[in-house]
Design a protein around this motif. Structure first.
Motif, PDB file in Angstrom:
ATOM      1  N   VAL B  20       0.846  -1.197   0.000  1.00 52.12           N
ATOM      2  CA  VAL B  20       0.000   0.000   0.000  1.00 52.12           C
ATOM      3  C   VAL B  20       0.884   1.250   0.000  1.00 52.12           C
ATOM      4  O   VAL B  20       0.587   2.228  -0.678  1.00 52.12           O
ATOM      5  CB  VAL B  20      -0.953   0.000   1.215  1.00 52.12           C
ATOM      6  N   PHE B  48      -7.058  -0.215  -7.658  1.00 55.44           N
ATOM      7  CA  PHE B  48      -6.744   0.317  -6.320  1.00 55.44           C
ATOM      8  C   PHE B  48      -7.051   1.807  -6.409  1.00 55.44           C
ATOM      9  O   PHE B  48      -6.375   2.550  -7.122  1.00 55.44           O
ATOM     10  CB  PHE B  48      -5.263   0.088  -5.972  1.00 55.44           C
ATOM     11  N   ARG B  52     -11.046   3.730  -1.716  1.00 55.98           N
ATOM     12  CA  ARG B  52     -10.722   2.655  -0.769  1.00 55.98           C
ATOM     13  C   ARG B  52      -9.637   3.124   0.200  1.00 55.98           C
ATOM     14  O   ARG B  52      -9.713   2.873   1.403  1.00 55.98           O
ATOM     15  CB  ARG B  52     -10.247   1.427  -1.557  1.00 55.98           C
ATOM     16  N   LEU B  56      -9.892   3.677   4.343  1.00 53.63           N
ATOM     17  CA  LEU B  56      -9.046   3.034   5.348  1.00 53.63           C
ATOM     18  C   LEU B  56      -8.557   4.019   6.400  1.00 53.63           C
ATOM     19  O   LEU B  56      -8.112   3.625   7.474  1.00 53.63           O
ATOM     20  CB  LEU B  56      -7.845   2.361   4.672  1.00 53.63           C
ATOM     21  N   ILE B  94      -1.148   0.166   7.581  1.00 54.95           N
ATOM     22  CA  ILE B  94      -1.436  -0.627   6.376  1.00 54.95           C
ATOM     23  C   ILE B  94      -0.349  -0.493   5.310  1.00 54.95           C
ATOM     24  O   ILE B  94      -0.436  -1.112   4.258  1.00 54.95           O
ATOM     25  CB  ILE B  94      -2.795  -0.237   5.749  1.00 54.95           C
ATOM     26  N   ARG B 101      -5.046  -6.882  -1.021  1.00 55.74           N
ATOM     27  CA  ARG B 101      -6.081  -6.904   0.028  1.00 55.74           C
ATOM     28  C   ARG B 101      -7.126  -5.817  -0.167  1.00 55.74           C
ATOM     29  O   ARG B 101      -8.189  -5.866   0.416  1.00 55.74           O
ATOM     30  CB  ARG B 101      -5.439  -6.730   1.411  1.00 55.74           C
ATOM     31  N   TYR B 102      -6.780  -4.822  -0.933  1.00 54.94           N
ATOM     32  CA  TYR B 102      -7.670  -3.655  -1.034  1.00 54.94           C
ATOM     33  C   TYR B 102      -8.133  -3.377  -2.467  1.00 54.94           C
ATOM     34  O   TYR B 102      -8.579  -2.278  -2.778  1.00 54.94           O
ATOM     35  CB  TYR B 102      -6.960  -2.425  -0.461  1.00 54.94           C
ATOM     36  N   ASP B 104     -10.390  -3.187  -5.594  1.00 50.93           N
ATOM     37  CA  ASP B 104     -11.830  -3.110  -5.861  1.00 50.93           C
ATOM     38  C   ASP B 104     -12.115  -3.870  -7.158  1.00 50.93           C
ATOM     39  O   ASP B 104     -11.733  -3.421  -8.251  1.00 50.93           O
ATOM     40  CB  ASP B 104     -12.245  -1.635  -5.990  1.00 50.93           C
TER      41      ASP B 104
END
Lengths: 448, 157
Positions: B20, B48, B52, B56, B94, B101-102, B104
Motif C-alpha cells: 500500500v 486500487f 478505498r 481506510l 497498512i 487486500r484492497y 476493488d
C-alpha cells in the motif's frame, strides 16, 4: 342506478366469510414471517384480496384504516428526518462518552440511557440508526468490541420505546385504537420501564461492562472528541428542539381538548418543515420537502394500511369475537390469569414474529373480552400486558424487532456481525427477565 | 469511435504484491486517483482507488457507508477535530500490506470495442478512471481517464 358503494359485494364462490377471512389472515401472517416478500406488498395483497373476495366493501376497508396511527407515524418520521440533520444525536452520544470520562463501562451505560430516552420519543429504528454509527466510531477509537454496546442498545431501544404512546408502533396502535392518551402511557408504563431499563443496564454491566478496558491513550482519544462540533446547524437545532417540545406538550395537554396525537404530530411536522424551508427559493423548498418525504418509511405506512384492512375484515366476520370467547374460557374468565397469559404469550410470540400484525390482531380480540371483565375499564391491565409483552418480547431474538435487524445490518457493514444464535443465547433469557419484572409490576399494581 | 481510440495504452499499473505504501507513492507520483492492479502476465485483477484508500483512514462504520448508503450515516466528522495523528497511524499500519487486500473488483470494465458513450457513462457515474480489458485474454488493454475522454470528444472530427 349507482351501486351501493358501502355494501359488501357478494362473496365469491359462496365461500364462508369467516373461514375465508381466516385463510387470508393466516396466509398473510405466514408470508410476512417467511420474509420472502416485502411485508408492505403482503399486507396490501391480503387487504385487496378481502375486498375482491367480497368479505368487505372498499368503504369498509377505508373505514378500517386508523388515520390517527398513520398520521402520527408520518408526522414523527418527518420531524425526525429534519431534526437529525442538525447532528444533535451525535452530540448526545459524544457528550455521554466524555461525561463517562471515556470509561468503556460508563459509556455503555450512558449510551443505553440515551438510547432508551430517545427511543421513548422517536421510532426505535430511527433511534438506533442515529446512535449506533457514532457508537461504533467511539468503540473503534477505544479499541473495544462494539458487540456489548450494540446488543445493549438494541435492548434499550425496545425497552425505552415501551415507555410512551409514541415510542413503539405497538403502543401507537394500542393508544390509537383503544383511545388511550399519552399521559396514560406515561403514568402506567414509564415507572416499570425505568426499573426494567435499570435492571438491563445492571445485567449488561455484570455480563460485559465490568470486563471492558481501554488504554489510557485510547481514552485520551475519546476525550479529544469535540461534542459541540457535532452540531452542524445550530439554528436548525433550536428550531427542531422547540417543535419537539411543542409536540410533546401537545401529546400531554391537547387530548383534553379532543385533539388526537396525529393532529399534533402532523402540525409539528408542518411547522418544522415551514421553519426549515422558510426564506428559501421555491426550487430549494421543493427539493428540501422532497428529500424529507423520501425519508418517510413508506413501507411501514403501507404495511399498516394493509394490516388495518386485513384485521378489519377478519373482525367483521366475527372470528376475533369467537377467539376472544375461547381465550376467556381457557383462562376461566379470570382477569389475572388472562393478563399474565397475554403478557407472556405476547412476549414469546413477539420474539419470533412481527409484533405489529400480532398487536393489530390482539386489539379487537381483547376489545371483545370487555363483557367478561365488566366493560372497557376492566380491560386496562390487558392493554398494558399487551404493550409490555409485545414491545419487550421483541428483544428475544434478532428478528424480534426492526431495530434489532437494523443494528445487525449496521454491525455487519462495519465488519462486526451479530449472529442469530449467539445473540439469542444472551437476549432471550434477558428478555424473559425483563418480562418477569413486568409480570410482578402488573400483579402488584393491577391485580391485587 | 470506440474506447480503443481514446484509451491510454500503457498506463501505470500495480502488481498484487506491491505494498500500500508503494501504491500511495505511485498515486502521488502519477497524480492519478486510481491504478489498475494486474498480474505479471497483464491479466486484469481490479482497481486500487483513492476511495478505498481514504476509507481506510476513516472509522470503519463511516468508510462502509458507500456500500449501504441508505443505512445510518453520520452527518459529518467535525467532532474528530484532532484526528490527524489517528489517520497517520492508520496509514502507517497498512503501509506494508499488499495492495491485493484492497483491490476493488467491482469497478465496471470496458472492452476496446465498447463505444465511447459507454466510457462517458462510466465517468459520469463518478468513475474517474475506467479500465479497458481485452474480453478474450482478460488482459488490461488500457485505461480511460476523465481527461482522455473529454479531450478526445472535443477534438475528434
Amino acid at each position: 342506478m349507482e351501486p351501493d358503494a358501502a355494501a359488501p359485494i357478494h362473496l365469491l364462490f359462496g365461500l364462508n366469510p369467516m373461514w375465508t377471512a381466516t385463510a387470508v389472515l393466516v396466509a398473510t401472517y405466514a408470508v410476512i414471517m417467511s420474509e420472502k416478500v416485502n411485508r408492505a406488498i403482503v399486507a396490501l395483497l391480503g387487504a385487496t384480496l378481502l375486498i375482491l373476495l367480497g368479505i368487505m366493501s372498499q368503504e369498509a376497508a377505508v373505514r378500517g384504516v386508523d388515520f390517527n396511527t398513520i398520521g402520527l407515524l408520518i408526522g414523527m418520521m418527518v420531524i425526525v428526518a429534519i431534526t437529525k440533520r442538525c447532528g444533535v444525536f451525535q452530540f448526545l452520544a459524544i457528550w455521554a462518552a466524555r461525561r463517562a470520562r471515556a470509561n468503556p463501562a460508563g459509556i455503555m451505560i450512558m449510551l443505553q440511557i440515551i438510547t432508551a430516552v430517545v427511543s421513548a420519543f422517536l421510532d426505535n429504528v430511527t433511534t438506533v440508526l442515529l446512535v449506533v454509527p457514532v457508537t461504533m466510531v467511539i468503540t473503534e477509537e477505544l479499541g473495544v468490541s462494539p458487540y456489548p454496546f450494540l446488543v445493549s442498545q438494541v435492548f434499550a431501544s425496545n425497552i425505552g420505546g415501551t415507555a410512551t404512546l409514541i415510542g413503539d408502533p405497538p403502543n401507537i396502535l394500542i393508544g390509537s385504537l383503544v383511545g388511550l392518551t399519552f399521559n396514560q402511557f406515561i403514568l402506567n408504563l414509564t415507572p416499570v420501564i425505568i426499573v426494567i431499563q435499570a435492571t438491563a443496564c445492571l445485567l449488561f454491566h455484570l455480563l460485559w461492562g465490568r470486563r471492558l478496558h481501554a488504554t489510557e491513550q485510547a481514552r485520551a482519544r475519546i476525550m479529544r472528541f469535540d461534542a459541540g462540533a457535532a452540531i452542524s446547524d445550530r439554528r436548525l437545532l433550536v428550531q427542531s428542539l422547540s417543535v419537539i417540545a411543542i409536540v410533546i406538550a401537545g401529546f400531554v395537554f391537547a387530548h383534553s381538548f379532543g385533539i388526537q396525537p396525529a393532529t399534533t404530530a402532523l402540525f409539528g411536522a408542518a411547522l418544522l418543515m415551514l421553519l426549515y424551508c422558510f426564506g428559501q427559493p421555491a426550487e430549494e423548498q421543493s427539493e428540501r420537502v422532497q428529500s424529507i418525504f423520501n425519508e418517510v418509511e413508506w413501507i411501514t405506512i403501507f404495511f399498516f394500511v394493509g394490516l388495518f384492512i386485513v384485521v378489519g375484515g377478519v373482525e367483521e366476520t366475527g372470528l376475533l369475537k369467537l377467539a376472544a370467547e375461547k381465550l376467556v374460557a381457557a383462562t376461566g374468565g379470570n382477569l389475572g390469569t388472562t393478563t399474565i397469559a397475554i403478557l407472556w404469550s405476547s412476549a414469546v410470540l413477539s420474539a419470533v414474529i412481527d409484533n405489529i400484525p400480532f398487536v393489530a390482531t390482539m386489539i379487537p380480540l381483547i376489545h371483545n373480552m370487555a363483557p367478561s371483565f365488566g366493560g372497557p375499564e376492566g380491560l386496562m391491565p390487558l392493554w398494558w400486558a399487551l404493550s409490555l409483552g409485545a414491545c419487550l418480547g421483541g428483544n428475544g431474538t434478532l428478528v424480534g424487532a426492526s431495530a434489532n435487524l437494523t443494528v445487525a445490518g449496521l454491525a455487519e457493514r462495519a465488519g462486526q456481525p451479530i449472529r442469530f444464535v449467539p445473540y439469542m443465547k444472551i437476549a432471550f433469557p434477558t428478555m424473559l427477565a425483563t418480562v418477569a419484572i413486568a409480570n410482578v409490576y402488573l400483579v402488584l399494581r393491577y391485580l391485587p | 469511435m470506440s474506447c480503443k481510440a481514446i484509451m491510454t495504452v500503457d498506463p501505470p499499473v500495480l502488481y498484487p504484491t506491491d505494498t500500500v505504501g508503494e501504491a500511495v507513492d505511485r498515486l502521488l507520483d502519477e497524480r492519478v486517483l486510481a491504478l489498475p492492479v494486474i498480474e505479471r502476465d497483464r491479466r486484469y485483477i481490479g482497481m486500487f482507488a483513492k476511495s478505498r484508500l481514504f476509507g481506510l483512514l476513516l472509522p470503519a462504520v463511516v468508510a462502509s457507508e458507500s456500500t449501504v448508503p441508505s443505512m445510518g450515516t453520520i452527518p459529518d466528522l467535525d467532532f474528530l477535530r484532532e484526528y490527524l495523528p489517528e489517520m497517520q497511524e492508520r496509514l502507517r499500519a497498512i503501509a506494508d500490506h499488499p495492495v491485493s487486500r484492497y483491490v476493488d473488483k467491482t469497478v465496471p470494465v470496458l472492452h476496446p470495442d465498447s463505444p465511447v458513450v459507454a466510457a462517458v457513462l462510466q465517468v459520469f457515474r463518478t468513475r474517474n478512471f475506467v479500465p479497458v480489458v481485452d474480453p478474450q485474454t482478460g488482459r488490461l488493454a488500457g485505461l480511460i481517464s476523465t481527461w482522455d475522454t473529454i479531450a478526445k470528444i472535443r477534438t475528434a472530427s
